[in-house]
Design a protein around this motif. Structure first.
Motif, PDB file in Angstrom:
ATOM      1  N   ILE A 282      -7.319   3.149  62.193  1.00  0.00           N
ATOM      2  CA  ILE A 282      -7.246   4.455  61.509  1.00  0.00           C
ATOM      3  C   ILE A 282      -7.162   4.262  59.999  1.00  0.00           C
ATOM      4  CG2 ILE A 282      -5.775   6.482  61.175  1.00  0.00           C
ATOM      5  CD1 ILE A 282      -5.147   6.401  64.150  1.00  0.00           C
ATOM      6  N   ASP A 283      -6.363   3.293  59.551  1.00  0.00           N
ATOM      7  CA  ASP A 283      -6.252   3.046  58.104  1.00  0.00           C
ATOM      8  C   ASP A 283      -7.590   2.634  57.517  1.00  0.00           C
ATOM      9  OD1 ASP A 283      -3.598   3.669  58.277  1.00  0.00           O
ATOM     10  OD2 ASP A 283      -2.884   1.580  58.301  1.00  0.00           O
ATOM     11  N   ALA A 284      -8.356   1.756  58.245  1.00  0.00           N
ATOM     12  CA  ALA A 284      -9.658   1.313  57.735  1.00  0.00           C
ATOM     13  C   ALA A 284     -10.632   2.478  57.678  1.00  0.00           C
ATOM     14  CB  ALA A 284     -10.204   0.201  58.631  1.00  0.00           C
ATOM     15  N   VAL A 285     -10.595   3.334  58.711  1.00  0.00           N
ATOM     16  CA  VAL A 285     -11.498   4.484  58.725  1.00  0.00           C
ATOM     17  C   VAL A 285     -11.115   5.480  57.639  1.00  0.00           C
ATOM     18  CG1 VAL A 285     -12.231   6.489  60.095  1.00  0.00           C
ATOM     19  CG2 VAL A 285     -12.116   4.227  61.159  1.00  0.00           C
ATOM     20  N   ASN A 286      -9.814   5.698  57.469  1.00  0.00           N
ATOM     21  CA  ASN A 286      -9.362   6.691  56.473  1.00  0.00           C
ATOM     22  C   ASN A 286      -9.760   6.303  55.062  1.00  0.00           C
ATOM     23  OD1 ASN A 286      -8.270   8.556  58.209  1.00  0.00           O
ATOM     24  ND2 ASN A 286      -6.223   7.630  58.224  1.00  0.00           N
ATOM     25  N   ALA A 287      -9.815   4.980  54.790  1.00  0.00           N
ATOM     26  CA  ALA A 287     -10.221   4.541  53.443  1.00  0.00           C
ATOM     27  C   ALA A 287     -11.645   4.987  53.156  1.00  0.00           C
ATOM     28  CB  ALA A 287     -10.090   3.025  53.337  1.00  0.00           C
ATOM     29  N   GLU A 288     -12.549   4.878  54.150  1.00  0.00           N
ATOM     30  CA  GLU A 288     -13.935   5.294  53.973  1.00  0.00           C
ATOM     31  C   GLU A 288     -14.076   6.806  54.120  1.00  0.00           C
ATOM     32  OE1 GLU A 288     -16.306   3.371  53.039  1.00  0.00           O
ATOM     33  OE2 GLU A 288     -15.313   1.425  53.263  1.00  0.00           O
ATOM     34  N   LEU A 289     -13.256   7.407  55.039  1.00  0.00           N
ATOM     35  CA  LEU A 289     -13.365   8.838  55.310  1.00  0.00           C
ATOM     36  C   LEU A 289     -13.015   9.664  54.079  1.00  0.00           C
ATOM     37  CD1 LEU A 289     -13.673  11.293  57.171  1.00  0.00           C
ATOM     38  CD2 LEU A 289     -11.311  10.933  57.902  1.00  0.00           C
ATOM     39  N   ASN A 290     -11.957   9.321  53.429  1.00  0.00           N
ATOM     40  CA  ASN A 290     -11.531  10.123  52.269  1.00  0.00           C
ATOM     41  C   ASN A 290     -12.565  10.051  51.162  1.00  0.00           C
ATOM     42  OD1 ASN A 290      -9.387  11.849  51.261  1.00  0.00           O
ATOM     43  ND2 ASN A 290      -9.062  10.269  49.720  1.00  0.00           N
ATOM     44  N   SER A 291     -13.162   8.838  50.972  1.00  0.00           N
ATOM     45  CA  SER A 291     -14.180   8.676  49.938  1.00  0.00           C
ATOM     46  C   SER A 291     -15.387   9.551  50.250  1.00  0.00           C
ATOM     47  CB  SER A 291     -14.579   7.204  49.850  1.00  0.00           C
ATOM     48  OG  SER A 291     -15.663   7.061  48.963  1.00  0.00           O
ATOM     49  N   ALA A 292     -15.846   9.508  51.511  1.00  0.00           N
ATOM     50  CA  ALA A 292     -17.013  10.313  51.886  1.00  0.00           C
ATOM     51  C   ALA A 292     -16.680  11.798  51.826  1.00  0.00           C
ATOM     52  CB  ALA A 292     -17.457   9.926  53.299  1.00  0.00           C
ATOM     53  N   PHE A 293     -15.467  12.183  52.250  1.00  0.00           N
ATOM     54  CA  PHE A 293     -15.084  13.595  52.240  1.00  0.00           C
ATOM     55  C   PHE A 293     -15.070  14.154  50.820  1.00  0.00           C
ATOM     56  CE2 PHE A 293     -11.703  16.812  51.925  1.00  0.00           C
ATOM     57  CZ  PHE A 293     -12.224  17.785  52.768  1.00  0.00           C
ATOM     58  N   LEU A 294     -14.556  13.369  49.875  1.00  0.00           N
ATOM     59  CA  LEU A 294     -14.490  13.852  48.490  1.00  0.00           C
ATOM     60  C   LEU A 294     -15.890  14.055  47.922  1.00  0.00           C
ATOM     61  CD1 LEU A 294     -11.489  11.741  47.123  1.00  0.00           C
ATOM     62  CD2 LEU A 294     -11.508  14.151  47.764  1.00  0.00           C
ATOM     63  N   ARG A 295     -16.882  13.251  48.387  1.00  0.00           N
ATOM     64  CA  ARG A 295     -18.244  13.447  47.885  1.00  0.00           C
ATOM     65  C   ARG A 295     -18.899  14.679  48.514  1.00  0.00           C
ATOM     66  NH1 ARG A 295     -18.524   7.749  48.288  1.00  0.00           N
ATOM     67  NH2 ARG A 295     -19.697   7.852  50.243  1.00  0.00           N
ATOM     68  N   LEU A 296     -18.451  15.013  49.754  1.00  0.00           N
ATOM     69  CA  LEU A 296     -19.090  16.123  50.445  1.00  0.00           C
ATOM     70  C   LEU A 296     -18.420  17.478  50.186  1.00  0.00           C
ATOM     71  CD1 LEU A 296     -19.801  14.548  53.959  1.00  0.00           C
ATOM     72  CD2 LEU A 296     -21.469  15.097  52.203  1.00  0.00           C
ATOM     73  N   ARG A 297     -17.125  17.503  49.743  1.00  0.00           N
ATOM     74  CA  ARG A 297     -16.402  18.779  49.622  1.00  0.00           C
ATOM     75  C   ARG A 297     -17.066  19.653  48.561  1.00  0.00           C
ATOM     76  NH1 ARG A 297     -11.040  17.410  45.935  1.00  0.00           N
ATOM     77  NH2 ARG A 297     -12.225  16.547  44.189  1.00  0.00           N
ATOM     78  N   HIS A 298     -16.971  20.942  48.738  1.00  0.00           N
ATOM     79  CA  HIS A 298     -17.483  21.855  47.719  1.00  0.00           C
ATOM     80  C   HIS A 298     -16.376  22.769  47.193  1.00  0.00           C
ATOM     81  CE1 HIS A 298     -17.493  24.312  51.331  1.00  0.00           C
ATOM     82  NE2 HIS A 298     -17.616  25.406  50.567  1.00  0.00           N
ATOM     83  N   LYS A 299     -15.140  22.518  47.708  1.00  0.00           N
ATOM     84  CA  LYS A 299     -13.980  23.246  47.186  1.00  0.00           C
ATOM     85  C   LYS A 299     -13.052  22.229  46.546  1.00  0.00           C
ATOM     86  CE  LYS A 299     -14.090  26.846  50.763  1.00  0.00           C
ATOM     87  NZ  LYS A 299     -13.351  27.475  51.884  1.00  0.00           N
ATOM     88  N   GLU A 300     -12.792  22.374  45.276  1.00  0.00           N
ATOM     89  CA  GLU A 300     -11.957  21.416  44.553  1.00  0.00           C
ATOM     90  C   GLU A 300     -10.528  21.422  45.054  1.00  0.00           C
ATOM     91  OE1 GLU A 300     -12.898  19.175  42.444  1.00  0.00           O
ATOM     92  OE2 GLU A 300     -14.975  19.832  42.618  1.00  0.00           O
ATOM     93  N   GLU A 301     -10.078  22.508  45.695  1.00  0.00           N
ATOM     94  CA  GLU A 301      -8.698  22.584  46.164  1.00  0.00           C
ATOM     95  C   GLU A 301      -8.444  21.656  47.347  1.00  0.00           C
ATOM     96  OE1 GLU A 301      -9.010  26.321  49.231  1.00  0.00           O
ATOM     97  OE2 GLU A 301      -8.799  26.768  47.094  1.00  0.00           O
ATOM     98  N   LEU A 302      -9.535  21.197  48.024  1.00  0.00           N
ATOM     99  CA  LEU A 302      -9.397  20.251  49.126  1.00  0.00           C
ATOM    100  C   LEU A 302      -9.304  18.857  48.532  1.00  0.00           C
ATOM    101  CD1 LEU A 302     -12.023  21.731  51.623  1.00  0.00           C
ATOM    102  CD2 LEU A 302      -9.565  22.158  51.528  1.00  0.00           C
TER     103      LEU A 302
END
Length: 705
Positions: A579-599
């Protein structure tokens, strides 16, 4: 890196050739153009029938309608740097083994469905599970990641901990069973060994007693053998004498019967000779045969047969009557000729008269009255009637003459017998018959007597032979009676000795049988003792093994229990690491995909056997991904899928995304385009499909369908 793919008769594609480059390959076309079919062809090229089994498809589902066979040809650069070409040809029912092969740097390295699949998996460095779950993101599968409770556990391979724990549990249970069995066998062997030792002591005492008793009886047994030899000799001699006397009695009786039979036969032969003498006198009294009698008898029979078969009319036949009828026939024949001439003339005159004119003849001119013409006509009729009567009489004469001619033939044949009287002939035939039969009977009797008289010499020889046989039988009878008397005398002397020896033999035989039983008992006890000692040695060795086995299984059971405890502790730690290894990549990808800055962040969490993506806002609030809109959930699922691929595969050799912008608005589609562009920096080959053109600006290669 994937280089290119060629299709023939694959689903909707009759012929298709597409080049793939390093970077982003954008497959563009409207819905139904075959974009997904192209991606599925890559999967089939790599994994063959295994992919069909996984997707529950058949080869016939891949074949273009109406085609007999299809083919896929995939080119790629493997993780080992070699250039591979994968070729698979198939029909509606199966793969074609001879046309399914793999080349590495132009050289054949595999042939057939299974072998080609193994080579392809090694070339891309991905198992079929890694390809299906990480490298190939199919249309409609993005939300499946979090919808299925154990999907991520299978990706993390945490289910293998449960499988291993089950294996260890079964091993511990099996070790416990084996330990219990070994301990039970050990206890049973200890009891059995104690029983065997007691049995050995008992057998040794019984054997010593049997040997002592056998030794005491040995002298009597040896005496028995000597007495038995003499007793059996006398019994055999007695039996032989009994048989001999019985045979001699039978022989004497037979010889006496033979003598009686010979006397009867001699008497019969004598009677037969007397009969022959009587027959000789009878032969002399028989009358001499008359040679002419048989001829006279047959001649009389012939005459009688002729007289009885003769037509009775023959006796009344008169030759002069036949001659008179012949003369009458000759006269009638002459008269018939005369009548025919007269009739012809009368008819001619009548014809001429019928032509007369004025009372004159038309030939000569002389007078010709109607009365004259009438008279000639009546004359012609009279002649015709007379001629008819003559013809009828001739026919009668012919019939009568034929009858008389036949009678004349018989008359001439039997003429000499006509004066004879039939009854006299019959009486003569009967007399001759009786005389002839009497003569024949006498001749038959003569022949019979002569035939029997021929046996006189043979009969006399037979009588001499009977006398010789009788003398010989009397001599044999005397010898048989002499031998019988000698045998009976010897048998009478032998019987008292045999009776005396029989009592001693019975007494010694009982002692001998006791000695045999004692000796056999001693031998049997010795064998049982040896077997018991061998069994005790075997039981001691088996007991040692059972003790060692019980101890080993007990230790294995303890080690298994310790291993299960360790597995229960390790599984949560492994899950946290993944989970820790996935979360490191997940958060990076999520920040590139989000369109709401509050997330501000997104992380994968696990609770009560299910996985969730927890999204954090700038105000510190946290909520689950299920609270997001459908488009935002798709973005989270895509980010998680990319994170899983990078975390679990490191740098994947390629990624395939089928319609990743499905059901997203323009803003979300824009973010995904940017994510795909960034992925190309870490992944050598990216293949993405869409029926919209949003990937065109970042694509390094565009494939239009």
């Amino acid at each position: 890196m994937l280089r290119g793919i060629e299709l023939r008769n694959f689903k909707a594609h009759e012929e298709l050739s597409a080049q793939l480059v390093e970077g982003i390959n954008f497959v563009y076309g409207p819905n139904g153009a075959g974009k997904t079919s192209l991606l599925e062809a890559i999967a089939v090229a790599l994994y063959g029938s295994k992919w069909l089994q996984r997707t529950k498809a058949k080869w016939g589902d891949l074949l273009r309608r109406g085609a007999r066979e299809g083919e896929i040809r995939l080119s790629l650069v493997g993780v080992d740097g070699a250039e591979y070409t994968i070729v698979r040809r198939f029909t509606a029912s199966s793969s074609v083994p001879s046309a399914t092969y793999a080349l590495a740097d132009g050289k054949p390295v595999a042939r057939g469905d299974q072998d080609v699949t193994a080579v392809a998996a090694r070339a891309v460095g991905l198992s079929i599970d890694e390809f299906a779950n990480l490298a190939y993101i199919r249309q409609g599968e993005l939300r499946r990641l979090l919808a299925e409770a154990d999907y991520l556990d299978r990706l993390f391979r945490l289910d293998e901990f449960d499988d291993l724990d089950e294996v260890v549990r079964e091993a511990v249970a099996e070790a416990g069973k084996k330990r219990a069995n070994a301990e039970g066998r050990r206890d049973a062997l200890e009891r059995s060994l104690a029983e065997l030792r007691a049995r050995i002591a008992k057998l040794e005492a019984e054997r010593a007693e049997a040997e002592r008793k056998a030794e005491e009886l040995r002298p009597r047994a040896e005496e028995y053998k000597k007495v038995e030899e003499e007793y059996q000799r006398l019994r055999a001699r007695s039996a032989a004498l009994e048989q001999e006397t019985a045979a001699l009695r039978r022989e004497s009786e037979s010889l006496e019967e033979e003598l009686v039979s010979l006397d009867i036969e001699r008497e019969k032969k004598g009677e037969e000779l007397a009969e022959l003498a009587r027959l000789e006198a009878e032969l002399a009294s028989l009358p001499s045969p008359d040679p002419a009698l048989e001829q006279q008898y047959h001649e009389a029979q012939r005459v009688l047969q002729a007289l009885t078969s003769m037509d009775p009319a023959v006796r009344s036949f008169r030759p002069e009557e036949l001659e008179a009828l012949k003369a009458e026939r000759e006269e009638l024949i002459a008269r018939r000729a005369e009548l025919n001439n007269k009739l012809a003339m009368a008819r001619e005159v009548a014809r001429i008269a019928s032509r007369a004119r004025e009372g004159r003849c038309p030939v000569c001119g002389s007078p010709l009255s109607p009365e004259t013409a009438q008279r000639h006509a009546e004359e012609a009729k009279r002649l015709e009637e007379e001629l008819r009567r003559a013809e009828a009489r001739l026919m009668q004469l012919e019939v009568e003459l034929r009858r008389l001619e036949k009678l004349r033939e018989e008359y001439l044949r039997y003429k000499e017998y006509l004066p004879l009287d039939v009854d006299s002939i019959k009486r003569r035939v009967e007399e001759l018959r009786r005389a002839y039969e009497a003569q024949r009977e006498a001749e038959r009797r003569r022949a019979e007597i002569e035939a029997r008289l021929k046996r006189r010499r043979a009969l006399e020889e037979e009588l001499k032979a009977l006398d010789s046989r009788r003398a010989e039988a009397e001599a044999r009878l005397g010898e048989a009676k002499r031998r019988l008397a000698e045998a009976e005398q010897e048998l009478a002397q032998l019987r008292p000795k045999l009776a005396e020896l029989e009592g001693l033999y019975a007494e010694l035989r009982a002692a001998y049988e006791e000695w045999l039983k004692a000796s056999a008992r001693a031998e049997e006890l010795a064998k049982q003792l040896a077997a018991a000692k061998a069994e005790a040695e075997k039981a001691e060795a088996e007991l040692g093994r059972a003790r060692a086995e019980a101890e080993a299984h007990a230790k294995a059971e303890e080690r298994g229990k310790a291993l299960r405890a360790a597995l229960r502790d390790i599984k949560p730690l492994a899950r946290k690491m993944f989970i820790d290894a996935v979360n490191a990549e997940l958060n990076s990808a999520f920040l590139r995909l989000r369109h709401k800055e509050e997330l501000r962040s997104a992380s994968l969490a696990q609770e009560e056997g299910r996985y969730y993506v927890v999204v954090s806002r700038a105000d510190g609030q946290r909520f689950l991904h299920t609270s997001l809109s459908l488009g935002e959930q798709n973005l989270v699922a895509l980010a998680l899928r990319v994170a899983l691929a990078k975390a679990l595969l490191g740098r994947p050799p390629f990624l395939i995304l089928d319609e990743p912008t499905e059901h997203l608005d323009e803003v979300h589609r824009r973010r995904i385009v940017e994510l795909v562009r960034d992925l190309a920096r870490d992944v050598r080959t990216v293949i993405v499909t869409s029926h919209l053109g949003e990937f065109e600006e970042v694509a390094d290669n565009r494939i239009d369908l």
